[in-house]
Scaffold this motif. Structure first.
Motif, PDB file in Angstrom:
ATOM      1  N   THR A 170       2.822   5.799 -10.867  1.00  0.00           N
ATOM      2  CA  THR A 170       1.430   5.814 -10.300  1.00  0.00           C
ATOM      3  C   THR A 170       1.637   5.263  -8.920  1.00  0.00           C
ATOM      4  O   THR A 170       2.619   4.721  -8.663  1.00  0.00           O
ATOM      5  CB  THR A 170       0.593   4.862 -11.151  1.00  0.00           C
ATOM      6  OG1 THR A 170      -0.905   5.371 -10.500  1.00  0.00           O
ATOM      7  CG2 THR A 170       0.665   3.610 -10.973  1.00  0.00           C
ATOM      8  N   GLY A 171       0.919   5.897  -8.011  1.00  0.00           N
ATOM      9  CA  GLY A 171       0.475   5.259  -6.918  1.00  0.00           C
ATOM     10  C   GLY A 171      -0.233   4.155  -6.587  1.00  0.00           C
ATOM     11  O   GLY A 171      -1.070   3.789  -7.235  1.00  0.00           O
ATOM     12  N   THR A 172      -0.131   3.497  -5.534  1.00  0.00           N
ATOM     13  CA  THR A 172      -0.810   2.234  -5.134  1.00  0.00           C
ATOM     14  C   THR A 172      -1.470   2.676  -3.946  1.00  0.00           C
ATOM     15  O   THR A 172      -1.255   3.306  -2.745  1.00  0.00           O
ATOM     16  CB  THR A 172      -0.085   0.992  -4.767  1.00  0.00           C
ATOM     17  OG1 THR A 172       0.820   1.315  -3.634  1.00  0.00           O
ATOM     18  CG2 THR A 172       0.686   0.640  -5.865  1.00  0.00           C
ATOM     19  N   GLY A 173      -3.032   2.397  -3.688  1.00  0.00           N
ATOM     20  CA  GLY A 173      -3.731   2.813  -2.689  1.00  0.00           C
ATOM     21  C   GLY A 173      -3.933   1.657  -1.573  1.00  0.00           C
ATOM     22  O   GLY A 173      -3.837   1.750  -0.765  1.00  0.00           O
ATOM     23  N   GLU A 174      -3.870   0.237  -2.235  1.00  0.00           N
ATOM     24  CA  GLU A 174      -3.916  -0.964  -1.552  1.00  0.00           C
ATOM     25  C   GLU A 174      -2.803  -1.690  -1.649  1.00  0.00           C
ATOM     26  O   GLU A 174      -2.208  -1.740  -2.948  1.00  0.00           O
ATOM     27  CB  GLU A 174      -5.368  -1.259  -1.259  1.00  0.00           C
ATOM     28  CG  GLU A 174      -5.722  -1.704  -2.821  1.00  0.00           C
ATOM     29  CD  GLU A 174      -6.940  -2.342  -3.083  1.00  0.00           C
ATOM     30  OE1 GLU A 174      -7.473  -3.229  -2.074  1.00  0.00           O
ATOM     31  OE2 GLU A 174      -7.971  -2.036  -3.842  1.00  0.00           O
ATOM     32  N   ALA A 204       0.978  -1.113   0.065  1.00  0.00           N
ATOM     33  CA  ALA A 204      -0.093  -0.267   0.051  1.00  0.00           C
ATOM     34  C   ALA A 204       0.882   1.274   0.009  1.00  0.00           C
ATOM     35  O   ALA A 204       1.967   1.295   0.458  1.00  0.00           O
ATOM     36  CB  ALA A 204      -0.969   0.164   1.180  1.00  0.00           C
ATOM     37  N   ASP A 205       0.296   2.212  -0.641  1.00  0.00           N
ATOM     38  CA  ASP A 205       0.945   3.584  -0.717  1.00  0.00           C
ATOM     39  C   ASP A 205       2.498   3.601  -1.154  1.00  0.00           C
ATOM     40  O   ASP A 205       3.171   4.317  -0.627  1.00  0.00           O
ATOM     41  CB  ASP A 205       1.158   4.048   0.747  1.00  0.00           C
ATOM     42  CG  ASP A 205      -0.544   4.433   1.417  1.00  0.00           C
ATOM     43  OD1 ASP A 205      -1.349   4.656   0.797  1.00  0.00           O
ATOM     44  OD2 ASP A 205      -0.726   4.075   2.647  1.00  0.00           O
ATOM     45  N   GLN A 206       2.721   2.880  -2.237  1.00  0.00           N
ATOM     46  CA  GLN A 206       4.036   3.076  -2.932  1.00  0.00           C
ATOM     47  C   GLN A 206       3.710   3.835  -4.288  1.00  0.00           C
ATOM     48  O   GLN A 206       2.433   3.811  -4.975  1.00  0.00           O
ATOM     49  CB  GLN A 206       4.318   1.567  -3.307  1.00  0.00           C
ATOM     50  CG  GLN A 206       4.742   0.536  -2.111  1.00  0.00           C
ATOM     51  CD  GLN A 206       5.408  -0.743  -2.507  1.00  0.00           C
ATOM     52  OE1 GLN A 206       4.794  -1.323  -3.584  1.00  0.00           O
ATOM     53  NE2 GLN A 206       6.436  -0.885  -2.050  1.00  0.00           N
ATOM     54  N   LEU A 207       5.009   4.370  -4.689  1.00  0.00           N
ATOM     55  CA  LEU A 207       5.013   5.116  -6.192  1.00  0.00           C
ATOM     56  C   LEU A 207       5.787   4.178  -6.730  1.00  0.00           C
ATOM     57  O   LEU A 207       6.994   3.788  -6.312  1.00  0.00           O
ATOM     58  CB  LEU A 207       5.755   6.543  -5.637  1.00  0.00           C
ATOM     59  CG  LEU A 207       5.712   7.088  -7.117  1.00  0.00           C
ATOM     60  CD1 LEU A 207       4.146   7.539  -7.811  1.00  0.00           C
ATOM     61  CD2 LEU A 207       6.447   8.506  -7.018  1.00  0.00           C
ATOM     62  N   VAL A 208       5.194   3.536  -7.861  1.00  0.00           N
ATOM     63  CA  VAL A 208       5.774   2.767  -8.720  1.00  0.00           C
ATOM     64  C   VAL A 208       5.962   3.069 -10.150  1.00  0.00           C
ATOM     65  O   VAL A 208       4.916   3.807 -10.595  1.00  0.00           O
ATOM     66  CB  VAL A 208       5.113   1.483  -8.433  1.00  0.00           C
ATOM     67  CG1 VAL A 208       3.613   1.341  -9.185  1.00  0.00           C
ATOM     68  CG2 VAL A 208       5.879   0.100  -9.399  1.00  0.00           C
ATOM     69  N   ALA A 209       7.101   2.910 -10.616  1.00  0.00           N
ATOM     70  CA  ALA A 209       7.334   2.931 -12.126  1.00  0.00           C
ATOM     71  C   ALA A 209       7.497   1.768 -12.697  1.00  0.00           C
ATOM     72  O   ALA A 209       8.101   1.028 -12.601  1.00  0.00           O
ATOM     73  CB  ALA A 209       8.635   3.865 -12.323  1.00  0.00           C
ATOM     74  N   ILE A 210       6.501   1.624 -13.986  1.00  0.00           N
ATOM     75  CA  ILE A 210       6.681   0.549 -14.483  1.00  0.00           C
ATOM     76  C   ILE A 210       6.976   1.121 -16.137  1.00  0.00           C
ATOM     77  O   ILE A 210       6.343   1.815 -16.728  1.00  0.00           O
ATOM     78  CB  ILE A 210       5.175  -0.372 -14.733  1.00  0.00           C
ATOM     79  CG1 ILE A 210       4.975  -0.641 -13.351  1.00  0.00           C
ATOM     80  CG2 ILE A 210       5.195  -1.382 -15.435  1.00  0.00           C
ATOM     81  CD1 ILE A 210       3.459  -1.031 -13.086  1.00  0.00           C
ATOM     82  N   SER A 211       7.951   0.418 -16.812  1.00  0.00           N
ATOM     83  CA  SER A 211       8.267   0.536 -18.175  1.00  0.00           C
ATOM     84  C   SER A 211       8.463  -0.715 -19.179  1.00  0.00           C
ATOM     85  O   SER A 211       8.630  -1.652 -18.573  1.00  0.00           O
ATOM     86  CB  SER A 211       9.910   0.936 -17.959  1.00  0.00           C
ATOM     87  OG  SER A 211      10.843   0.193 -17.780  1.00  0.00           O
ATOM     88  N   VAL A 253       9.911   0.374  -7.308  1.00  0.00           N
ATOM     89  CA  VAL A 253       9.352   1.013  -6.529  1.00  0.00           C
ATOM     90  C   VAL A 253      10.300   2.577  -6.222  1.00  0.00           C
ATOM     91  O   VAL A 253      11.161   2.386  -5.974  1.00  0.00           O
ATOM     92  CB  VAL A 253       9.272   0.392  -5.200  1.00  0.00           C
ATOM     93  CG1 VAL A 253       8.604   1.467  -4.077  1.00  0.00           C
ATOM     94  CG2 VAL A 253       8.186  -0.683  -5.478  1.00  0.00           C
ATOM     95  N   VAL A 254       9.439   3.622  -6.518  1.00  0.00           N
ATOM     96  CA  VAL A 254      10.347   4.853  -6.460  1.00  0.00           C
ATOM     97  C   VAL A 254      10.264   5.378  -5.069  1.00  0.00           C
ATOM     98  O   VAL A 254      11.200   5.998  -4.709  1.00  0.00           O
ATOM     99  CB  VAL A 254       9.502   5.981  -7.351  1.00  0.00           C
ATOM    100  CG1 VAL A 254      10.307   7.050  -7.365  1.00  0.00           C
ATOM    101  CG2 VAL A 254       9.465   5.462  -8.887  1.00  0.00           C
ATOM    102  N   ALA A 255       9.056   5.171  -4.292  1.00  0.00           N
ATOM    103  CA  ALA A 255       9.122   5.775  -2.840  1.00  0.00           C
ATOM    104  C   ALA A 255       7.910   4.924  -2.101  1.00  0.00           C
ATOM    105  O   ALA A 255       7.314   4.367  -2.618  1.00  0.00           O
ATOM    106  CB  ALA A 255       8.581   7.146  -2.908  1.00  0.00           C
ATOM    107  N   ASP A 256       8.312   4.542  -0.882  1.00  0.00           N
ATOM    108  CA  ASP A 256       7.184   3.831  -0.099  1.00  0.00           C
ATOM    109  C   ASP A 256       7.091   5.029   0.920  1.00  0.00           C
ATOM    110  O   ASP A 256       7.771   5.532   1.422  1.00  0.00           O
ATOM    111  CB  ASP A 256       7.935   2.920   0.686  1.00  0.00           C
ATOM    112  CG  ASP A 256       8.323   1.602   0.019  1.00  0.00           C
ATOM    113  OD1 ASP A 256       7.436   1.120  -0.906  1.00  0.00           O
ATOM    114  OD2 ASP A 256       9.354   1.099   0.077  1.00  0.00           O
ATOM    115  N   ASP A 257       5.440   5.418   0.946  1.00  0.00           N
ATOM    116  CA  ASP A 257       5.063   6.470   1.814  1.00  0.00           C
ATOM    117  C   ASP A 257       4.626   5.953   3.279  1.00  0.00           C
ATOM    118  O   ASP A 257       4.317   4.813   3.237  1.00  0.00           O
ATOM    119  CB  ASP A 257       3.906   7.204   1.096  1.00  0.00           C
ATOM    120  CG  ASP A 257       4.566   7.923  -0.126  1.00  0.00           C
ATOM    121  OD1 ASP A 257       5.937   8.315  -0.106  1.00  0.00           O
ATOM    122  OD2 ASP A 257       3.790   8.269  -0.799  1.00  0.00           O
TER     123      ASP A 257
END
Length: 138
Positions: free
Chosen positions: A103-107, A59-66, A134-138
């Motif tokens: 994009t971010g993950t909500g869950e 949950a609450d991760q910012l992920v980059a998918i290429s 994973v770009v960031a874990d909030d």
């Protein structure tokens, strides 16, 4: 006889585990997957071909998918754990037809990453690489 049976069972279990791993459609964060779309790949809505991968995200991760290809114009689409569309990207920029979705993950859960080829015929098939970071874990 009993020892031979145990050996046969152990080898059978190893073969099943190896076979399951070899066909594993999972995408792992930080690892690059090399794949191929061809005329046996599932048709996409836009006339091209597609392939899906499962990706475990917190949950609450910012992920980059290429998704990158020299053979076709890739599109990357992300669906959430409940099947909802999270986001999609066709082109990174004006002169780059490779796809990059941030994009971010909500869950937390299992997300579905879809690689589509844009177009049809020979221009919709070929090799690609796919990577999730994973770009960031909030």
């Amino acid at each position: 006889m009993r020892s031979t049976l145990k050996t046969v069972l152990a080898l059978s279990a190893l073969t099943i585990a190896t076979t399951a791993h070899a066909g594993d459609p999972n995408l792992r964060v930080g690892q690059t997957h090399e794949g191929r779309l061809d005329n046996t790949s599932r048709p996409s809505d836009g006339g091209g071909r597609s392939q899906d991968f499962m990706l475990e995200l917190a949950a609450d991760q910012l992920v980059a998918i290429s998704a990158k290809s020299d053979d076709f114009d890739p599109v990357v689409i992300l669906f959430g754990p409940e099947g909802q569309l999270v986001g999609e990207n066709d082109d990174r920029g004006d002169d780059d037809t490779n796809a990059l979705l941030v994009t971010g993950t909500g869950e937390a859960g299992t997300y579905r990453v879809r690689v589509n080829s844009y177009g049809s015929g020979d221009s919709a098939s070929g090799a690609f690489t796919l990577k999730a970071t994973v770009v960031a874990d909030d």
